[in-house]
Design a protein around this motif. Structure first.
Motif, mmCIF file in Angstrom:
data_model
loop_
_atom_site.group_PDB
_atom_site.id
_atom_site.type_symbol
_atom_site.label_atom_id
_atom_site.label_comp_id
_atom_site.label_asym_id
_atom_site.label_seq_id
_atom_site.Cartn_x
_atom_site.Cartn_y
_atom_site.Cartn_z
ATOM 1 N N HIS A 1 0.960 -1.078 -0.015
ATOM 2 C CA HIS A 1 -0.060 0.033 0.175
ATOM 3 C C HIS A 1 0.847 1.456 0.058
ATOM 4 O O HIS A 1 0.481 2.237 -0.613
ATOM 5 N N ALA B 1 -7.482 5.719 -2.471
ATOM 6 C CA ALA B 1 -8.315 4.672 -3.079
ATOM 7 C C ALA B 1 -7.554 3.939 -4.243
ATOM 8 O O ALA B 1 -7.838 2.725 -4.223
ATOM 9 N N ASP B 2 -6.817 4.568 -4.881
ATOM 10 C CA ASP B 2 -6.135 3.816 -5.989
ATOM 11 C C ASP B 2 -5.102 2.887 -5.405
ATOM 12 O O ASP B 2 -5.055 1.681 -5.900
ATOM 13 N N ASP C 1 -5.569 1.235 -2.631
ATOM 14 C CA ASP C 1 -6.399 0.247 -2.137
ATOM 15 C C ASP C 1 -6.519 -0.931 -3.091
ATOM 16 O O ASP C 1 -6.595 -1.983 -2.778
ATOM 17 N N ASP C 2 -6.932 -0.183 -4.313
ATOM 18 C CA ASP C 2 -7.356 -1.099 -5.470
ATOM 19 C C ASP C 2 -6.180 -1.811 -5.919
ATOM 20 O O ASP C 2 -6.400 -3.181 -6.553
ATOM 21 N N GLN D 1 -5.763 -4.753 -3.617
ATOM 22 C CA GLN D 1 -6.598 -5.888 -3.608
ATOM 23 C C GLN D 1 -6.528 -6.662 -4.834
ATOM 24 O O GLN D 1 -6.719 -7.841 -4.932
ATOM 25 N N GLU D 2 -6.236 -5.986 -6.086
ATOM 26 C CA GLU D 2 -5.917 -6.573 -7.314
ATOM 27 C C GLU D 2 -4.703 -7.602 -7.055
ATOM 28 O O GLU D 2 -4.664 -8.584 -7.667
ATOM 29 N N VAL E 1 -1.988 1.965 -13.854
ATOM 30 C CA VAL E 1 -2.827 3.076 -13.203
ATOM 31 C C VAL E 1 -2.139 4.345 -13.622
ATOM 32 O O VAL E 1 -2.914 5.316 -14.008
#
Length: 282
Positions: A4, A15-16, A18-19, A22-23, A57
């Motif tokens: 993170h 937020a990005d 976190d994504d 998770q991915e 991203v």
């Protein structure tokens, strides 16, 4: 936490980040028991996977950043919960540092962070960015110099007591409209940047110089509603102020301190960027 931290530094968005984490975890899960057993160094696998995802991203987000209304600042985050992390927060998570990283190309940023902040070997970095080890060393060297040049004012973060006193003096000067007292707290080349995004009115250009910044702050303070509450908190390893009104977080102000004076002030008013901090306060 390591993944993170890497993704947040890469993207400037909680937020990005976190994504990305998770991915990364989902991809690890999709390998299945057999595939996971074949991974010799799981930590290296996770770092490589998260770095590649963050890089993708970042590349897709660059156009959005170019079209952003007004100055862009990273999404802030509250820090200071773990004293053991203080040095790391102050060194690589300050908003000023993240703004400098934003000026690097995506691959430059990835190589620099992996090499200089996370201490990854160049062989691993080469696999992330699809470059040779020698090319990665050259990229890191150039990025390191660019960061060093842009961050010429960097100094050790002040102690908690010193920072608190400075912020209290700042708040008093603004509250009483004491422009001269306020100006003495500012470096001559101080910079104030406001990020309101598309929906919130904010200064569309940086305000530069002690005289202009001082008057700007006094004028803003005079226009604040009387029911605004202000809390002193640590934000991204630096002293900050949280402004609340009617139960809502309306602004976060973050101070960059150099030699006991304010070198930069960063005002975050974009509601989207305040959501995560607001959620942690409820």
């Amino acid at each position: 936490a390591r993944l993170h931290g890497l993704a947040y530094r890469m993207l400037g968005s909680v937020a990005d980040a976190d994504d990305v984490v998770q991915e990364t975890w989902l991809r690890w899960h999709r390998l299945g028991p057999t595939g996971r057993a074949e991974v010799e160094r799981p930590a290296a696998w996770f770092t490589t996977a998260a770095s590649r995802l963050a890089l993708d991203v970042l590349k897709s987000a660059r156009r959005q950043r170019e079209e952003y209304v007004g100055p862009w600042l990273p999404e802030p985050m509250l820090t200071g919960g773990d004293p053991a992390d203080a040095a790391e927060w102050a060194e690589s998570l300050t908003l000023g540092f993240l703004v400098v990283l934003e000026r690097l190309a995506p691959v430059e940023r990835a190589v620099f962070l992996l090499a200089d902040v996370f201490g990854e070997p160049y062989a691993s970095i080469a696999a992330v960015v699809d470059r040779s080890e020698e090319a990665c060393r050259q990229i890191a060297s150039r990025a390191r110099q660019r960061v060093r040049d842009a961050r010429r004012h960097v100094a050790p973060a002040p102690g908690a007591a010193d920072a608190t006193e400075l912020v209290q003096r700042f708040m008093a000067a603004c509250a009483f409209g004491q422009v001269d007292d306020l100006r003495r707290l500012l470096l001559d080349d101080v910079v104030l940047v406001s990020d309101g995004g598309r929906d919130v009115h904010a200064a569309r250009r940086p305000v530069v110089g002690a005289e202009r910044v001082g008057r700007f702050l006094v004028n803003v303070s005079r226009r604040l509603p009387t029911d605004v509450a202000v809390d002193v908190r640590e934000v991204n390893g630096e002293p900050g102020l949280l402004f609340h009104r009617a139960g809502s977080l309306t602004m976060v102000m973050v101070f960059e301190v150099v030699d006991g004076r304010l070198a930069a002030l960063r005002l975050l008013l974009n509601p989207t960027k305040l959501q995560r901090i607001a959620a942690t306060l409820t």
